[in-house]
Design a protein around this motif. Structure first.
Motif, PDB file in Angstrom:
ATOM      1  N   PRO A   3       7.288 -21.052  76.351  1.00 16.17           N
ATOM      2  CA  PRO A   3       6.109 -20.346  76.460  1.00 16.17           C
ATOM      3  C   PRO A   3       6.578 -19.102  76.121  1.00 16.17           C
ATOM      4  O   PRO A   3       7.229 -18.093  75.837  1.00 16.17           O
ATOM      5  N   ALA A   4       5.414 -18.043  75.653  1.00 15.22           N
ATOM      6  CA  ALA A   4       5.273 -17.053  74.249  1.00 15.22           C
ATOM      7  C   ALA A   4       5.798 -15.693  75.467  1.00 15.22           C
ATOM      8  O   ALA A   4       4.773 -15.700  76.680  1.00 15.22           O
ATOM      9  N   LEU A   6       6.538 -11.627  75.999  1.00 17.52           N
ATOM     10  CA  LEU A   6       6.577 -10.191  74.535  1.00 17.52           C
ATOM     11  C   LEU A   6       8.130  -9.323  74.711  1.00 17.52           C
ATOM     12  O   LEU A   6       8.360  -8.437  73.980  1.00 17.52           O
ATOM     13  N   SER A   7       9.463 -10.520  75.408  1.00 20.34           N
ATOM     14  CA  SER A   7      10.678 -10.123  74.548  1.00 20.34           C
ATOM     15  C   SER A   7      10.878  -9.638  72.871  1.00 20.34           C
ATOM     16  O   SER A   7      11.614  -8.366  73.231  1.00 20.34           O
ATOM     17  N   PHE A   8      10.127 -10.123  72.129  1.00 19.73           N
ATOM     18  CA  PHE A   8      10.415  -9.802  70.741  1.00 19.73           C
ATOM     19  C   PHE A   8      10.263  -7.949  70.378  1.00 19.73           C
ATOM     20  O   PHE A   8      10.574  -7.721  69.636  1.00 19.73           O
ATOM     21  N   LEU A   9       9.508  -8.139  71.074  1.00 19.06           N
ATOM     22  CA  LEU A   9       8.596  -6.456  70.657  1.00 19.06           C
ATOM     23  C   LEU A   9       9.083  -5.898  71.997  1.00 19.06           C
ATOM     24  O   LEU A   9       8.401  -4.420  72.022  1.00 19.06           O
ATOM     25  N   GLY A  10      10.070  -5.695  72.593  1.00 19.16           N
ATOM     26  CA  GLY A  10      11.118  -4.624  72.823  1.00 19.16           C
ATOM     27  C   GLY A  10      10.462  -4.616  75.083  1.00 19.16           C
ATOM     28  O   GLY A  10      11.318  -3.423  75.361  1.00 19.16           O
ATOM     29  N   VAL A  11       9.295  -6.071  75.242  1.00 23.44           N
ATOM     30  CA  VAL A  11       9.520  -5.015  76.837  1.00 23.44           C
ATOM     31  C   VAL A  11       9.989  -6.870  77.379  1.00 23.44           C
ATOM     32  O   VAL A  11      10.420  -7.694  77.494  1.00 23.44           O
ATOM     33  N   SER A  12      10.611  -5.425  79.014  1.00 23.30           N
ATOM     34  CA  SER A  12      11.488  -6.752  79.849  1.00 23.30           C
ATOM     35  C   SER A  12      10.751  -7.332  80.604  1.00 23.30           C
ATOM     36  O   SER A  12       8.889  -7.761  80.196  1.00 23.30           O
ATOM     37  N   PRO A  13      10.710  -8.597  80.622  1.00 22.95           N
ATOM     38  CA  PRO A  13      10.685  -9.737  81.957  1.00 22.95           C
ATOM     39  C   PRO A  13       9.491  -8.998  82.620  1.00 22.95           C
ATOM     40  O   PRO A  13       8.590  -9.771  82.984  1.00 22.95           O
ATOM     41  N   ASP A  14      10.129  -7.761  84.377  1.00 21.65           N
ATOM     42  CA  ASP A  14       9.889  -7.687  84.986  1.00 21.65           C
ATOM     43  C   ASP A  14       8.492  -6.606  84.530  1.00 21.65           C
ATOM     44  O   ASP A  14       7.396  -6.470  84.954  1.00 21.65           O
ATOM     45  N   ASP A  15       8.519  -6.090  82.982  1.00 23.70           N
ATOM     46  CA  ASP A  15       7.370  -5.089  82.692  1.00 23.70           C
ATOM     47  C   ASP A  15       6.216  -5.877  82.584  1.00 23.70           C
ATOM     48  O   ASP A  15       4.693  -6.087  81.842  1.00 23.70           O
ATOM     49  N   GLU A  16       6.438  -6.739  82.338  1.00 21.35           N
ATOM     50  CA  GLU A  16       5.687  -8.234  81.210  1.00 21.35           C
ATOM     51  C   GLU A  16       4.918  -9.105  82.571  1.00 21.35           C
ATOM     52  O   GLU A  16       3.692  -8.738  82.378  1.00 21.35           O
ATOM     53  N   GLU A  17       6.095  -9.559  82.805  1.00 23.07           N
ATOM     54  CA  GLU A  17       4.772  -9.761  84.667  1.00 23.07           C
ATOM     55  C   GLU A  17       4.631  -8.792  85.333  1.00 23.07           C
ATOM     56  O   GLU A  17       3.126  -8.887  85.679  1.00 23.07           O
ATOM     57  N   THR A  18       4.168  -7.931  85.569  1.00 26.72           N
ATOM     58  CA  THR A  18       3.508  -6.428  86.287  1.00 26.72           C
ATOM     59  C   THR A  18       2.216  -6.732  85.087  1.00 26.72           C
ATOM     60  O   THR A  18       1.428  -6.235  85.648  1.00 26.72           O
TER      61      THR A  18
END
Length: 342
Positions: A3-4, A6-18
């Motif tokens: 699944p795509a 945003l980690s490659f753009l410097g976003v943590s999994p927690d922040d992306e989930e929120t």
């Protein structure tokens, strides 16, 4: 297929989930965010609501509404901001490494050896170089702006920039402003009558540049960090080439010349209809036109003295007369003087 994310753009999994939850719900109050983070604990423990709120805003994933809600930024805009931020950081890092490594000086050394052994006209004398040919001059300007770190002072005696000029300048100007370099630019008055030039000048102003319009003749100058200056070999024929000097005395004299020209120039008007809060006039140009009404009997003379088109001059005269309720030019000048506009 993975699944795509945003980690490659410097976003943590927690922040992306929120952020994804914000997109689904349309927004969070501070209390809602705190409850969500309390329920959604990970191995490292619960996230701090204030830290999460701040990070999402700094990353460009969310904004805070006037009512205090945390609202999601649209996906396309959010990803664009993340890409731009990463590109900017990488560019700054690479430019910093290029500067500290001395690679440009090393390459320039090789280039100058080639020039010295060829028939290409490049004269060197101590801290001053004579550079002939527009290609060589542009290369010198590229070199100067690449290393500029504190201040950039430039002039445009013609005042009009072509699409080609702007295309070439935009990369260098953006590079300078991105580093928070203090940029000051003097433009001749014809700039006010050229929409293409004015659009670009306002673009630069929005990015932090300081621009003034001069109604007096300007000398062509580029000064970087008060350490190096570029002037034309022949001001009447700039295609002949330029003189690049790093001599402290010469550079100081050219800085002094720039400052004198700057002091007599006027701030760039925000737009044709933006009013000056102190005078109620549209811009500094109209104040100059009011002064010219006293001294110039004909529009052609006044326009020529200010370096603008007669059509533009007459347009501003009509606007001034309408604002003042004047029936003729002489009355407009008198009323303006009574109100302290000139």
């Amino acid at each position: 297929m993975t699944p795509a994310n945003l980690s490659f753009l410097g976003v943590s999994p927690d922040d992306e989930e929120t952020y994804r939850l914000l997109l689904r719900r349309g927004g969070f109050s501070k209390a809602d965010l705190a409850r969500h983070l309390e329920e959604d604990t990970r191995e490292g423990g619960a996230q701090d609501p204030q830290d999460t709120n701040r990070r999402l805003i700094e990353l460009g994933l969310a904004t805070e509404t006037p009512g205090g809600l945390l609202a999601p930024v649209s996906p396309a805009k959010a990803v664009e901001a993340l890409v731009e931020n990463n590109v900017g950081q990488l560019r700054d890092q690479l430019e910093g490494e290029a500067t500290s490594s001395g690679i440009v000086d090393s390459l320039l050394g090789e280039h100058e050896k080639s020039l010295a052994s060829s028939t290409q006209p490049l004269q060197t004398s101590g801290t001053t170089r004579h550079i002939e040919g527009m290609a060589s001059v542009r290369a010198a300007i590229d070199e100067l702006t690449f290393f500029t770190r504190t201040e950039s002072l430039t002039t445009s005696p013609t005042g009009v920039l072509s699409h080609e000029n702007i295309s070439h300048a935009r990369l260098m100007d953006s590079r300078i402003l991105r580093r928070n370099v203090h940029m000051r630019t003097l433009m001749a008055a014809p700039a006010l009558d050229d929409p293409t030039t004015m659009d670009y000048l306002r673009e630069l102003t929005a990015k932090g540049a300081h621009i003034r319009i001069s109604y007096e003749p300007l000398e062509r100058l580029i000064i970087c960090d008060r350490a190096a200056a570029l002037t034309p070999i022949d001001p009447a024929q700039t295609t002949k080439g330029a003189i690049l000097t790093r001599d402290p005395g010469l550079v100081a004299a050219l800085v002094s010349l720039f400052e004198r020209m700057w002091q007599t120039a006027h701030d760039l008007p925000a737009s044709d209809d933006a009013e000056d809060p102190e005078t109620g006039l549209a811009n500094a140009l109209q104040r100059e036109i009011l002064r010219s009404l006293y001294a110039s009997e004909k529009d052609e003379i006044g326009a020529r003295e200010l370096g603008i088109a007669v059509r533009t001059y007459r347009k501003h005269v009509a606007s001034i007369m309408q604002r003042l309720g004047a029936s003729n030019r002489f009355q407009a000048a008198l009323l303006a003087r009574e109100r302290g506009w000139i």
